[in-house]
Scaffold this active site. Structure first.
Site, PDB file in Angstrom:
ATOM      1  N   GLU A   1       0.815  -1.212   0.000  1.00 47.55           N
ATOM      2  CA  GLU A   1       0.000   0.000   0.000  1.00 47.55           C
ATOM      3  C   GLU A   1       0.855   1.273   0.000  1.00 47.55           C
ATOM      4  O   GLU A   1       0.394   2.340  -0.386  1.00 47.55           O
ATOM      5  CB  GLU A   1      -0.952   0.014   1.191  1.00 47.55           C
ATOM      6  CG  GLU A   1      -0.274   0.138   2.527  1.00 47.55           C
ATOM      7  CD  GLU A   1      -1.256   0.133   3.696  1.00 47.55           C
ATOM      8  OE1 GLU A   1      -1.011   0.866   4.663  1.00 47.55           O
ATOM      9  OE2 GLU A   1      -2.267  -0.602   3.623  1.00 47.55           O
ATOM     10  N   ASP A   2       2.121   1.137   0.414  1.00 51.56           N
ATOM     11  CA  ASP A   2       3.024   2.291   0.441  1.00 51.56           C
ATOM     12  C   ASP A   2       3.709   2.530  -0.900  1.00 51.56           C
ATOM     13  O   ASP A   2       3.829   3.676  -1.344  1.00 51.56           O
ATOM     14  CB  ASP A   2       4.121   2.085   1.497  1.00 51.56           C
ATOM     15  CG  ASP A   2       3.643   2.412   2.900  1.00 51.56           C
ATOM     16  OD1 ASP A   2       2.473   2.787   3.054  1.00 51.56           O
ATOM     17  OD2 ASP A   2       4.440   2.282   3.838  1.00 51.56           O
TER      18      ASP A   2
ATOM     19  N   GLU B   1       8.819 -11.765   6.644  1.00 50.40           N
ATOM     20  CA  GLU B   1       9.758 -11.852   5.514  1.00 50.40           C
ATOM     21  C   GLU B   1      11.139 -11.375   5.934  1.00 50.40           C
ATOM     22  O   GLU B   1      12.157 -12.002   5.607  1.00 50.40           O
ATOM     23  CB  GLU B   1       9.269 -10.992   4.346  1.00 50.40           C
ATOM     24  CG  GLU B   1       8.142 -11.579   3.537  1.00 50.40           C
ATOM     25  CD  GLU B   1       7.697 -10.646   2.415  1.00 50.40           C
ATOM     26  OE1 GLU B   1       6.697 -10.968   1.756  1.00 50.40           O
ATOM     27  OE2 GLU B   1       8.342  -9.603   2.210  1.00 50.40           O
TER      28      GLU B   1
END
Length: 260
Positions: free
Chosen positions: A27-28, A92
């Site tokens: 989303e960034d 991650e």
């Protein structure tokens, strides 16, 4: 580094499918930066993995992301304002750092409109993100110990990655160009796994090297044929290592039948 670790690192690099794994908060940065970075990496012949935003997240997707990290020589971690708000991104990051420690995985942090000090000290937007994670820990009291362990691991991972000497955004285009230059140097884009002293290899490649250097603008194909065990793949790797920097883009695809 111990001899066994060097062996594992060399084996890991030679068996990698991807050159670069991209870790980022969708989303960034997906539409504003990471897509452009991915396309630039591919244009340079760097085999890169970027997850599909349209795929619904689930256990099977997590498994695929874990597998992609293990199969990559290195990672670019785009640390943006809301990176720490995603438990997926933080998981991650932990796995990427584990691969760095155990298998020689290369890491390049890219600080995208954030200060490295905020990442290290968990301040600013990172402080807000961890406050939300800790609230979730309290709400899930039945699994509180597991959540507390995860959060502690995430905090350690962010501190570690902030100290790895990353790159900070300046101009977007120039930033991408610099990132590609640095990651290419870090992962050593030349083909790994080729012996350092190859007696007679110059003679075996004597027809291919001039052919590549005297190329035209048309599409050309050269075939190296022969029975198994006569070093066809070794010749191809040697020729690629010598000539790939002369082209705008390059890629060495090995064992395509195995991976296709």
């Amino acid at each position: 580094m111990a001899y066994k670790q060097v062996q594992e690192s060399s084996k890991f690099r030679s068996s990698s499918i991807y050159d670069v794994f991209l870790s980022f908060r969708g989303e960034d940065t997906r539409k504003t930066f990471t897509n452009q970075l991915y396309e630039a990496l591919v244009d340079m012949g760097l085999r890169s993995f970027m997850d599909d935003n349209e795929i619904e997240r689930g256990e099977n997707i997590k498994s695929e992301l874990d597998k992609a990290i293990h199969q990559s020589k290195g990672s670019i971690i785009v640390l943006s304002k809301n990176y720490a708000s995603s438990s997926w991104c933080l998981d991650e990051l932990v796995m990427i750092l584990e691969n760095k420690k155990n298998r020689g995985h290369v890491i390049l942090p890219a600080f995208y409109y954030v200060d490295s000090s905020d990442v290290k000290e968990h301040s600013g937007s990172f402080s807000i993100a961890f406050a939300r994670h800790e609230k979730k820990l309290l709400e899930n009291s039945e699994d509180g110990q597991a959540w507390a362990k995860w959060i502690e691991g995430w905090r350690k991972a962010l501190k570690e990655v902030s100290s790895l000497g990353g790159m900070t955004l300046q101009g977007k285009t120039q930033f991408i160009e610099k990132i590609i230059k640095v990651i290419e140097e870090k992962i050593n884009h030349s083909v790994v796994g080729i012996a350092p002293y190859l007696i007679g290899i110059d003679y075996l490649a004597k027809d291919l090297n001039p052919w590549l250097k005297n190329r035209t603008d048309t599409v050309s194909v050269a075939g190296v044929c022969g029975m198994g065990g006569i070093r066809k793949t070794t010749i191809a790797k040697y020729v690629f290592n010598i000539n790939y920097t002369n082209f705008e883009g390059s890629s060495f695809l090995e064992n395509t039948r195995q991976y296709s």
